[in-house]
Design a protein around this motif. Sequence first.
Motif, mmCIF file in Angstrom:
data_model
loop_
_atom_site.group_PDB
_atom_site.id
_atom_site.type_symbol
_atom_site.label_atom_id
_atom_site.label_comp_id
_atom_site.label_asym_id
_atom_site.label_seq_id
_atom_site.Cartn_x
_atom_site.Cartn_y
_atom_site.Cartn_z
ATOM 1 N N LYS A 147 0.828 -1.208 0.000
ATOM 2 C CA LYS A 147 0.000 0.000 0.000
ATOM 3 C C LYS A 147 0.864 1.262 0.000
ATOM 4 O O LYS A 147 0.662 2.152 -0.810
ATOM 5 N N SER A 148 1.825 1.306 0.926
ATOM 6 C CA SER A 148 2.684 2.493 1.005
ATOM 7 C C SER A 148 3.526 2.638 -0.259
ATOM 8 O O SER A 148 3.759 3.743 -0.738
ATOM 9 N N THR A 149 3.955 1.509 -0.779
ATOM 10 C CA THR A 149 4.736 1.532 -2.014
ATOM 11 C C THR A 149 3.934 2.205 -3.130
ATOM 12 O O THR A 149 4.436 3.078 -3.835
ATOM 13 N N LEU B 56 -3.319 9.668 1.933
ATOM 14 C CA LEU B 56 -3.211 9.481 3.369
ATOM 15 C C LEU B 56 -2.722 8.064 3.634
ATOM 16 O O LEU B 56 -3.319 7.105 3.157
ATOM 17 N N ASP B 57 -1.617 7.941 4.373
ATOM 18 C CA ASP B 57 -1.084 6.608 4.642
ATOM 19 C C ASP B 57 -1.351 6.223 6.092
ATOM 20 O O ASP B 57 -0.618 6.630 6.990
ATOM 21 N N GLU B 58 -2.403 5.473 6.324
ATOM 22 C CA GLU B 58 -2.820 5.061 7.670
ATOM 23 C C GLU B 58 -2.775 6.249 8.638
ATOM 24 O O GLU B 58 -2.119 6.182 9.682
ATOM 25 N N PRO B 59 -3.474 7.321 8.305
ATOM 26 C CA PRO B 59 -3.288 8.567 9.056
ATOM 27 C C PRO B 59 -3.842 8.520 10.472
ATOM 28 O O PRO B 59 -3.500 9.364 11.285
#
Length: 430
Positions: free
Chosen positions: A59-61, A171-174
């Motif tokens: 996901k972050s990638t 938004l990355d797991e904000p």
Amino acid sequence: MREKPLSSNAAVPERLLELRGVVRSYGQGERQLVAVEKVDLAIQAGEFVCLLGPSGCGKSTLLRIIAGLDSATSGIVLYRGEPLLTVNPYATIVFQTFALYPWLTVLENVEVALKARRIPRPERRERALRLIDTVGLDGFESAYPREISGGMRQKVGFARAMAVEPELLCLDEPFSALDVLSAEALRGELLELWQNRRIPTRAILMVTHNIEEAVLMADRVVVMGKDPGHIVADVPVTLRHPRQRKDTAFQAWVDRIYGLVTGRRVAVAVAGAQARKKLPHAHLNALAGLVEKLLAEAGHNDLYRLSGELVLELDDLLPIVEAGELLGFVTVHEGDLILTPLGKAYAEANILARKELIAARILRLPLINWIYETLQQDNNHRVAWEYFLEKFESDFGDRAEKQLDIAIMWGRHAELFAYDDKDGELYLEG
Ligand code: ADP
Ligand code: MG
């Protein structure tokens, strides 16, 4: 669902982002790790999309690739129809924990982002103040990061990201580093800003591993699976806003998405495990607990309810379910976990009978069988740990040691074989 802007600017395409066949791998040759494989994904203006999946599924990638902070190994990334070659000027990421400058005040921390975008000083201040107010930090402009709570610091992060008015807000797991209450409050604030168009952002892409959060917020949920990271499903969430967690319709959606995340993942993982002989990272004691719980509940239950009741994150529950499937104790069907007759026999057996049953079952797994046979054939029934590791490395590369750990853990549980720390050897038990 957010409506399309009434007067959509003809010069700005409705399709903001498009990924075609995106692959990202790390390392070379034998050590190569494919983080995401052949991802196709498009995001239109007006959409709030959630990327949902277990940790490590890429996901972050993907987010970094979309923001232009990383590039794809192969495949095409288009933004506004143009290939993305550098940092994406239209996108901003809010990370799980936002790194604020400790020596700057809340106001200055937000202004920094505007300065970087070369916005003149007076406008900078005005915009920053407005955003601070918008996220509910009015009165804290001159506080320093150490003087405010984690939830408030994350709000500063949001304000900073939104100050630059990104067209695509990533938004990355904000919310995942926040306590439950702050997280829920901030979710509400973000939804309110977005739905009432108090921010000019035209699309939101949020990464999460929390299914309820995705169902609460997104217009569309893109479910990912791992090993390697790929898209499993892409479903529009048609629930009307405001969404209530307690509503039956909400619960039904959570259940459905749960089914997509677990059903396929478990099926793929089990098929993969059998093909590649890989063992899930699960303690067999935890599996015993799960099977007992299922027996107490007439043999089946929703997976998402189980994870709630057992206070297990999805990432912790899934390997246990995979182990259960691998041993033939449970099956998964559309988000439900069902006890098999074998699982029932196990749950009702005494400790000795359980160990024998586990031993019989795990000896059917090629990996464990091979260790057992190897030890049988040795005169002293003892073989160096390194010998096994070497063999595992050709199958599992970097993950060999972890795999061997699990095999030993399972072998010990069944009292088949164990590891002697002193000599660095595996030996037959009994
Ligand atoms: P997620 O955000 O879904 O948890 P990531 O995108 O962080 O997943 O990672 C996907 C996979 O890529 C993981 O297996 C991770 O270990 C690997 N990975 C991520 N970044 C790197 C890197 N810089 N070098 C090597 N492997 C990486
Ligand atoms: Mg991540």
